[in-house]
Design an enzyme around this catalytic site. Sequence first.
Site, PDB file in Angstrom:
ATOM      1  N   HIS A  56      93.139  81.227  90.492  1.00  0.00           N
ATOM      2  CA  HIS A  56      94.120  80.384  91.206  1.00  0.00           C
ATOM      3  C   HIS A  56      94.423  79.139  90.399  1.00  0.00           C
ATOM      4  CE1 HIS A  56      90.333  78.571  92.508  1.00  0.00           C
ATOM      5  NE2 HIS A  56      90.975  77.561  93.065  1.00  0.00           N
ATOM      6  N   HIS A  58      94.224  75.814  90.724  1.00  0.00           N
ATOM      7  CA  HIS A  58      93.593  74.484  90.750  1.00  0.00           C
ATOM      8  C   HIS A  58      93.071  74.081  89.371  1.00  0.00           C
ATOM      9  CE1 HIS A  58      92.879  74.649  95.374  1.00  0.00           C
ATOM     10  NE2 HIS A  58      94.080  74.208  95.060  1.00  0.00           N
ATOM     11  N   ASP A  60      90.457  72.655  88.260  1.00  0.00           N
ATOM     12  CA  ASP A  60      89.078  72.963  87.858  1.00  0.00           C
ATOM     13  C   ASP A  60      88.885  74.448  87.537  1.00  0.00           C
ATOM     14  OD1 ASP A  60      89.338  73.194  90.800  1.00  0.00           O
ATOM     15  OD2 ASP A  60      87.220  73.755  90.737  1.00  0.00           O
ATOM     16  N   HIS A  61      89.977  75.226  87.589  1.00  0.00           N
ATOM     17  CA  HIS A  61      89.917  76.640  87.198  1.00  0.00           C
ATOM     18  C   HIS A  61      90.831  76.963  86.019  1.00  0.00           C
ATOM     19  CE1 HIS A  61      87.496  77.822  90.754  1.00  0.00           C
ATOM     20  NE2 HIS A  61      87.984  76.660  91.151  1.00  0.00           N
ATOM     21  N   HIS A 115      92.845  79.852 100.352  1.00  0.00           N
ATOM     22  CA  HIS A 115      92.494  78.631  99.608  1.00  0.00           C
ATOM     23  C   HIS A 115      93.736  78.128  98.872  1.00  0.00           C
ATOM     24  CE1 HIS A 115      90.096  75.816  97.305  1.00  0.00           C
ATOM     25  NE2 HIS A 115      90.482  76.371  96.178  1.00  0.00           N
ATOM     26  N   ASP A 134      87.512  80.810  94.517  1.00  0.00           N
ATOM     27  CA  ASP A 134      87.231  79.876  95.613  1.00  0.00           C
ATOM     28  C   ASP A 134      87.585  80.496  96.967  1.00  0.00           C
ATOM     29  OD1 ASP A 134      86.434  78.110  93.685  1.00  0.00           O
ATOM     30  OD2 ASP A 134      88.013  76.631  94.054  1.00  0.00           O
ATOM     31  N   HIS A 172      81.942  78.006  92.644  1.00  0.00           N
ATOM     32  CA  HIS A 172      81.187  76.752  92.833  1.00  0.00           C
ATOM     33  C   HIS A 172      79.782  76.976  93.373  1.00  0.00           C
ATOM     34  CE1 HIS A 172      84.649  73.994  92.283  1.00  0.00           C
ATOM     35  NE2 HIS A 172      85.344  75.028  92.727  1.00  0.00           N
TER      36      HIS A 172
HETATM   37 FE    FE Z   1      87.466  75.241  92.546  1.00  0.00          FE
HETATM   38 ZN    ZN Z   2      90.141  75.794  94.094  1.00  0.00          ZN
END
Ligand code: FE
Ligand code: ZN
Length: 256
Positions: A56, A58, A60-61, A115, A134, A172
């Site tokens: 996805h 985001h 942090d990915h 998400h 996530d 995570h």
């Molecule tokens: Fe994440």
């Molecule tokens: Zn995420």
Amino acid sequence: MTAHFVQFPCLVDNYGVLVHDSATGATASIDAPDAEAVLAALDAQGWTLTDILVTHHHADHVQGIRGLKARFPDVRVVAPAKEAAKIGGVDLTVNELDTVRVGELAAKVIETPGHTAGHIVYWFEAQDTLFAGDTLFALGCGRVLETPLDTMYDSLMKLTHLPLETNIYAGHEYTVSNARFALTVDPTNVVLKERAAQVEALRAEGKPTLPTTLAIELATNPFLRADNPDVQTAVGMAGADPAAVFADLRERKNKA
Ligand code: FE
Ligand code: ZN
């Protein structure tokens, strides 16, 4: 065809994973949370990156994509068609039930909106391994940011139909906080109590609580147990529609 999976912590609480096919040398990074951490993991194994499988959009990915492409210009970035425009630098867009190959290994794409609206997970069926991003965490699930709560519930229910022995990796390490919450909404679950103690002990030693398995999650993850009479009773919703119970659980966790 031999698959190797190497998980490593990065950023604050993210996990990176490398998927390596020893028959061809192909290696995929599941998401790209941190280019430096992924490169260090590759160097430690002596592997060359061939693919990045994005779950996805985001940051942090995906924020490591640029740095990984700088080191491995031929790397192929695979991402959900529905949010490829938000990710950028995507070479192959995929949709529900598409097959993605990493060398001779094959992953099936499962769409799990919730998400994010275009979130996908990668299921390596022959290896009994799911990369859930996530969507599903150990003892938890992702925050529902881009769809109605019902949509996320439907996505989680899709994953419950995979084989019980499926190994599940997630984006995570949130398991301690998830376990503490789970105990408040499933307080009579003996298996959960045992697992919560194990999780606290693992984290006290700095060890990962992932991967998990679908069987363990079905027995202990409250977000997969919205139809369970004990959970329903604990939240004062005995006999309610499981999707409504899920929505209540997710809102309680947001406030916890
Ligand atoms: Fe994440
Ligand atoms: Zn995420």
